[in-house]
Design a protein around this motif. Sequence first.
Motif, PDB file in Angstrom:
ATOM      1  N   THR A 151     -20.837  31.181 -14.948  1.00 27.57           N
ATOM      2  CA  THR A 151     -20.316  32.521 -14.660  1.00 27.57           C
ATOM      3  C   THR A 151     -21.398  33.576 -14.502  1.00 27.57           C
ATOM      4  O   THR A 151     -21.116  34.683 -14.044  1.00 27.57           O
ATOM      5  CB  THR A 151     -19.382  32.983 -15.791  1.00 27.57           C
ATOM      6  N   GLY A 152     -22.631  33.238 -14.871  1.00 30.52           N
ATOM      7  CA  GLY A 152     -23.646  34.276 -14.938  1.00 30.52           C
ATOM      8  C   GLY A 152     -23.398  35.140 -16.171  1.00 30.52           C
ATOM      9  O   GLY A 152     -22.410  34.973 -16.887  1.00 30.52           O
ATOM     10  N   CYS A 153     -24.302  36.072 -16.444  1.00 31.75           N
ATOM     11  CA  CYS A 153     -24.151  36.928 -17.610  1.00 31.75           C
ATOM     12  C   CYS A 153     -24.816  38.275 -17.365  1.00 31.75           C
ATOM     13  O   CYS A 153     -25.594  38.433 -16.421  1.00 31.75           O
ATOM     14  CB  CYS A 153     -24.724  36.267 -18.870  1.00 31.75           C
ATOM     15  N   SER A 154     -24.494  39.233 -18.222  1.00 31.47           N
ATOM     16  CA  SER A 154     -25.079  40.570 -18.159  1.00 31.47           C
ATOM     17  C   SER A 154     -25.800  40.852 -19.471  1.00 31.47           C
ATOM     18  O   SER A 154     -25.223  40.662 -20.552  1.00 31.47           O
ATOM     19  CB  SER A 154     -24.007  41.632 -17.934  1.00 31.47           C
ATOM     20  N   ALA A 429     -19.560  44.660  -3.847  1.00 35.19           N
ATOM     21  CA  ALA A 429     -19.265  43.241  -3.620  1.00 35.19           C
ATOM     22  C   ALA A 429     -18.087  42.794  -4.474  1.00 35.19           C
ATOM     23  O   ALA A 429     -17.232  42.015  -4.027  1.00 35.19           O
ATOM     24  CB  ALA A 429     -20.500  42.405  -3.944  1.00 35.19           C
ATOM     25  N   GLY A 430     -18.035  43.291  -5.704  1.00 35.33           N
ATOM     26  CA  GLY A 430     -16.926  42.941  -6.589  1.00 35.33           C
ATOM     27  C   GLY A 430     -15.591  43.401  -6.033  1.00 35.33           C
ATOM     28  O   GLY A 430     -14.596  42.681  -6.095  1.00 35.33           O
ATOM     29  N   TYR A 431     -15.570  44.610  -5.481  1.00 31.32           N
ATOM     30  CA  TYR A 431     -14.334  45.114  -4.875  1.00 31.32           C
ATOM     31  C   TYR A 431     -13.935  44.256  -3.683  1.00 31.32           C
ATOM     32  O   TYR A 431     -12.767  43.878  -3.537  1.00 31.32           O
ATOM     33  CB  TYR A 431     -14.514  46.567  -4.436  1.00 31.32           C
ATOM     34  N   TYR A 432     -14.899  43.939  -2.816  1.00 34.59           N
ATOM     35  CA  TYR A 432     -14.617  43.184  -1.592  1.00 34.59           C
ATOM     36  C   TYR A 432     -14.035  41.810  -1.925  1.00 34.59           C
ATOM     37  O   TYR A 432     -13.128  41.321  -1.235  1.00 34.59           O
ATOM     38  CB  TYR A 432     -15.904  43.022  -0.792  1.00 34.59           C
ATOM     39  N   LEU A 433     -14.529  41.189  -2.994  1.00 33.74           N
ATOM     40  CA  LEU A 433     -14.129  39.823  -3.335  1.00 33.74           C
ATOM     41  C   LEU A 433     -12.950  39.755  -4.307  1.00 33.74           C
ATOM     42  O   LEU A 433     -12.497  38.671  -4.642  1.00 33.74           O
ATOM     43  CB  LEU A 433     -15.320  39.081  -3.947  1.00 33.74           C
ATOM     44  N   ASN A 434     -12.453  40.904  -4.743  1.00 35.50           N
ATOM     45  CA  ASN A 434     -11.371  40.934  -5.727  1.00 35.50           C
ATOM     46  C   ASN A 434     -10.024  40.743  -5.033  1.00 35.50           C
ATOM     47  O   ASN A 434      -9.568  41.614  -4.285  1.00 35.50           O
ATOM     48  CB  ASN A 434     -11.384  42.274  -6.470  1.00 35.50           C
ATOM     49  N   PRO A 435      -9.333  39.627  -5.282  1.00 36.75           N
ATOM     50  CA  PRO A 435      -8.036  39.380  -4.620  1.00 36.75           C
ATOM     51  C   PRO A 435      -6.970  40.398  -4.999  1.00 36.75           C
ATOM     52  O   PRO A 435      -5.965  40.529  -4.297  1.00 36.75           O
ATOM     53  CB  PRO A 435      -7.663  37.969  -5.095  1.00 36.75           C
ATOM     54  N   CYS A 436      -7.184  41.128  -6.101  1.00 34.50           N
ATOM     55  CA  CYS A 436      -6.233  42.185  -6.466  1.00 34.50           C
ATOM     56  C   CYS A 436      -6.213  43.290  -5.416  1.00 34.50           C
ATOM     57  O   CYS A 436      -5.230  44.020  -5.292  1.00 34.50           O
ATOM     58  CB  CYS A 436      -6.603  42.796  -7.815  1.00 34.50           C
ATOM     59  N   TYR A 437      -7.316  43.409  -4.661  1.00 37.23           N
ATOM     60  CA  TYR A 437      -7.435  44.512  -3.717  1.00 37.23           C
ATOM     61  C   TYR A 437      -7.363  44.075  -2.255  1.00 37.23           C
ATOM     62  O   TYR A 437      -6.820  44.792  -1.427  1.00 37.23           O
ATOM     63  CB  TYR A 437      -8.753  45.263  -3.945  1.00 37.23           C
ATOM     64  N   ASP A 486      -1.436  36.249 -14.489  1.00 42.90           N
ATOM     65  CA  ASP A 486      -2.341  36.620 -15.573  1.00 42.90           C
ATOM     66  C   ASP A 486      -3.751  36.076 -15.400  1.00 42.90           C
ATOM     67  O   ASP A 486      -4.596  36.275 -16.270  1.00 42.90           O
ATOM     68  CB  ASP A 486      -1.783  36.120 -16.917  1.00 42.90           C
ATOM     69  N   ILE A 487      -4.026  35.398 -14.329  1.00 45.95           N
ATOM     70  CA  ILE A 487      -5.371  34.836 -14.163  1.00 45.95           C
ATOM     71  C   ILE A 487      -6.314  35.908 -13.646  1.00 45.95           C
ATOM     72  O   ILE A 487      -5.922  36.828 -12.934  1.00 45.95           O
ATOM     73  CB  ILE A 487      -5.379  33.606 -13.229  1.00 45.95           C
ATOM     74  N   SER A 488      -7.564  35.782 -13.999  1.00 48.09           N
ATOM     75  CA  SER A 488      -8.558  36.754 -13.580  1.00 48.09           C
ATOM     76  C   SER A 488      -8.978  36.486 -12.139  1.00 48.09           C
ATOM     77  O   SER A 488      -8.782  35.384 -11.616  1.00 48.09           O
ATOM     78  CB  SER A 488      -9.789  36.655 -14.484  1.00 48.09           C
ATOM     79  N   PRO A 489      -9.568  37.491 -11.465  1.00 49.62           N
ATOM     80  CA  PRO A 489     -10.059  37.269 -10.098  1.00 49.62           C
ATOM     81  C   PRO A 489     -11.046  36.110 -10.005  1.00 49.62           C
ATOM     82  O   PRO A 489     -11.037  35.359  -9.027  1.00 49.62           O
ATOM     83  CB  PRO A 489     -10.725  38.604  -9.755  1.00 49.62           C
ATOM     84  N   ALA A 490     -11.899  35.964 -11.021  1.00 50.61           N
ATOM     85  CA  ALA A 490     -12.859  34.857 -11.004  1.00 50.61           C
ATOM     86  C   ALA A 490     -12.143  33.508 -11.065  1.00 50.61           C
ATOM     87  O   ALA A 490     -12.502  32.559 -10.347  1.00 50.61           O
ATOM     88  CB  ALA A 490     -13.836  34.985 -12.174  1.00 50.61           C
ATOM     89  N   GLN A 491     -11.112  33.412 -11.900  1.00 53.13           N
ATOM     90  CA  GLN A 491     -10.344  32.161 -11.985  1.00 53.13           C
ATOM     91  C   GLN A 491      -9.613  31.885 -10.670  1.00 53.13           C
ATOM     92  O   GLN A 491      -9.445  30.737 -10.283  1.00 53.13           O
ATOM     93  CB  GLN A 491      -9.344  32.256 -13.137  1.00 53.13           C
ATOM     94  N   TRP A 492      -9.168  32.927 -10.005  1.00 53.11           N
ATOM     95  CA  TRP A 492      -8.501  32.770  -8.708  1.00 53.11           C
ATOM     96  C   TRP A 492      -9.428  32.075  -7.716  1.00 53.11           C
ATOM     97  O   TRP A 492      -9.018  31.183  -6.972  1.00 53.11           O
ATOM     98  CB  TRP A 492      -8.090  34.148  -8.188  1.00 53.11           C
ATOM     99  N   TRP A 493     -10.693  32.468  -7.719  1.00 59.39           N
ATOM    100  CA  TRP A 493     -11.644  31.889  -6.769  1.00 59.39           C
ATOM    101  C   TRP A 493     -11.967  30.426  -7.070  1.00 59.39           C
ATOM    102  O   TRP A 493     -12.389  29.676  -6.176  1.00 59.39           O
ATOM    103  CB  TRP A 493     -12.938  32.707  -6.759  1.00 59.39           C
ATOM    104  N   LEU A 494     -11.791  30.006  -8.290  1.00 54.91           N
ATOM    105  CA  LEU A 494     -12.083  28.622  -8.651  1.00 54.91           C
ATOM    106  C   LEU A 494     -11.200  27.620  -7.904  1.00 54.91           C
ATOM    107  O   LEU A 494     -11.534  26.443  -7.804  1.00 54.91           O
ATOM    108  CB  LEU A 494     -11.918  28.423 -10.163  1.00 54.91           C
ATOM    109  N   ALA A 507     -18.718  34.334  -5.743  1.00 55.76           N
ATOM    110  CA  ALA A 507     -17.630  35.240  -6.135  1.00 55.76           C
ATOM    111  C   ALA A 507     -17.397  35.205  -7.644  1.00 55.76           C
ATOM    112  O   ALA A 507     -17.185  36.247  -8.278  1.00 55.76           O
ATOM    113  CB  ALA A 507     -16.353  34.877  -5.384  1.00 55.76           C
ATOM    114  N   VAL A 508     -17.435  34.012  -8.223  1.00 54.85           N
ATOM    115  CA  VAL A 508     -17.206  33.879  -9.668  1.00 54.85           C
ATOM    116  C   VAL A 508     -18.282  34.628 -10.454  1.00 54.85           C
ATOM    117  O   VAL A 508     -17.982  35.326 -11.432  1.00 54.85           O
ATOM    118  CB  VAL A 508     -17.167  32.394 -10.082  1.00 54.85           C
ATOM    119  N   ARG A 509     -19.535  34.518 -10.048  1.00 57.32           N
ATOM    120  CA  ARG A 509     -20.627  35.190 -10.753  1.00 57.32           C
ATOM    121  C   ARG A 509     -20.501  36.711 -10.652  1.00 57.32           C
ATOM    122  O   ARG A 509     -20.751  37.427 -11.627  1.00 57.32           O
ATOM    123  CB  ARG A 509     -21.976  34.730 -10.217  1.00 57.32           C
TER     124      ARG A 509
END
Length: 618
Positions: A151-154, A429-437, A486-494, A507-509
């Motif tokens: 997932t990468g990290c911050s 990039a996060g906005y562009y790849l977010n399936p919620c949007y 209830d799944i997160s955008p990152a899980q959606w991309w999986l 996208a997941v990272r």
Amino acid sequence: MDLEEINIHDHGDKVVDENHKSKVKCKYCAKTVIGFYRLKFHLAGIRGNVSPCSEVPPLVKQAFHAEIMGKKSSQSSQEISKSVGRFFYESGLDFDAIRLPSFQMMFKATLSPGQTVKFPSCQDLKGWILQDAVHEMQLYVTEIRSSWARTGCSILLDGWIDSNGRNLINILVYCPRGTIYLRSSDITSFYENPDAMLVFLKEILEEVGVENVVQIIAHSTSDWMIAAGEKLMDSCKTVFFSIDASLCMGLMLQNLTQIDWIGQALQKAKMLIQFIYSHSTTMNLLRDVFPGVELVKSSKVKAIVPFLTLQNIVSQKDVLTRMFQSSAWGTSQLASTSEGKRIAEMIEDASVWSNFRMAARVTIPLVEVIKYLNGTNKPQAGFISNRLYQAKEIIKMEFRSRKLWRHEETWNKIDETWKKYLHSDLHGAGYYLNPCYFYSSDWLGTAEITCGLCKTIDRIAGHIKGLITKQIHEFDFDGSREILSDISPAQWWLKYEVEYPELERFAVRILSQTCDGASHYRLKRRLVETLHTKGRSEIEQQRLKDLVFVHCNLQLQGFDPEGENDIAEDVVDAMDEWILGERANVVSENSQCTWMDMELGSNKRKREVKKVKEEPEE
């Protein structure tokens, strides 16, 4: 029968059943069980995974029952001692508190009738219990670290100036699996030195793994810290650098107070609050006539307290009006003073209330963004751009609904902070790849969003950036539409790992990162400050280091952003912070000003929060 003499192998025989599986046959009732361990429970008459033996001699039954229950008691005592240790480590309490009669009474009150356990000692807390807690926490941290490659990290920096003038910093690491405390450092020797800070940041990157890190989120908007971040992004091409989003949003709110009419509204509201809370007449009147009404809104986020309170004052307009029109107020000595008359006139002034309402409506959308950031541990990089955009649109509509045309001034104040401190291509990039949007009817297909995506691909993707760009063009965004539930955008991309593995990983990272910094967790700092105080033996220093490691990670492990965290050290208390104005002389560099700290009005500049604060004027 002596417990030390009894041997389970004397009371059962190994047999092989019809399925060629090895079992144990009871010598008394001929029942077969799986293994000698279960045979003990069978003979002891303890129900569970096996039925009791009806033929076992009483002395054998008593002996095995005593053995099993003795071990259970020992295990129970050990687990209780470890739980007590966990309480002390997480809270940071002095170990001597375990000797207090009241603590021991509380401890014994939790035991079942007839239950006895060995009470842990101070030495136990410093010894085997601590080492067990360190081992357990190391396993937890290792488990969290194992997810970073996926997932990468911050990396989150949490800096402050302690009472001795030292510049200390905690290093945390965030990922969706959890946030961990890595270590802390005293950076006093190279404070305000961008080049030395760059070396320090690179050391942290190496410790975490450069290949795992997506971004570093700093705790300060100081020029030297930003310069260090720019140098980092120049030298480490795969890592982003940004500032704590909550800190930046707090600065946006402070910027809005520099607009005359907003600053005046807050100044008058502050005057009203101080008047009511500093006189027993008004306090008693408020509480006696209107029980349950509280004007000051406390919060674990200091930056939003003035604006929540302003909003609350507006909602209590009728209460305040009736209060100052009541006979109890009119016959009070306070009502005849110049100060009392001034406040009463202000309450009767319709223009004041109009200004209060408008100032609240303009600032609360930003307050909601801060509440969102502080109300979740979920990744936010895919949401922050839209949240701020929606807040700006709400502010714009508030002006238009009242046929006012000055929203540009507020927008400019917001954009000033956004572009200087918080804007990141990562968020675009996060906005562009977010399936919620990208399924939304109000999708923002702006050049800024697209540019942010392209720059993020260029920075993170490396030699496969062309492949990822190609996969984005090939990906059927409309055809892949599904309900997120209830799944997160990152899980959606999986779901698209097989068909578009490079795009999926990218996208997941991106969508697995936070925007908020370490201030979100409000870690207690006393133990860390003690750790960096010299003068103890090597053994004691290592023990304290272990304590800090366990203490901070237990706080992070148990942190609930949606729970009641108002016991945190930096929560605004209505009487101390607002009314009496009692504040610490030294504050952290990432502290956010409260209402009492603000200099409101467009002709007054903000104080630097890292400096010693002056007492408020009478």
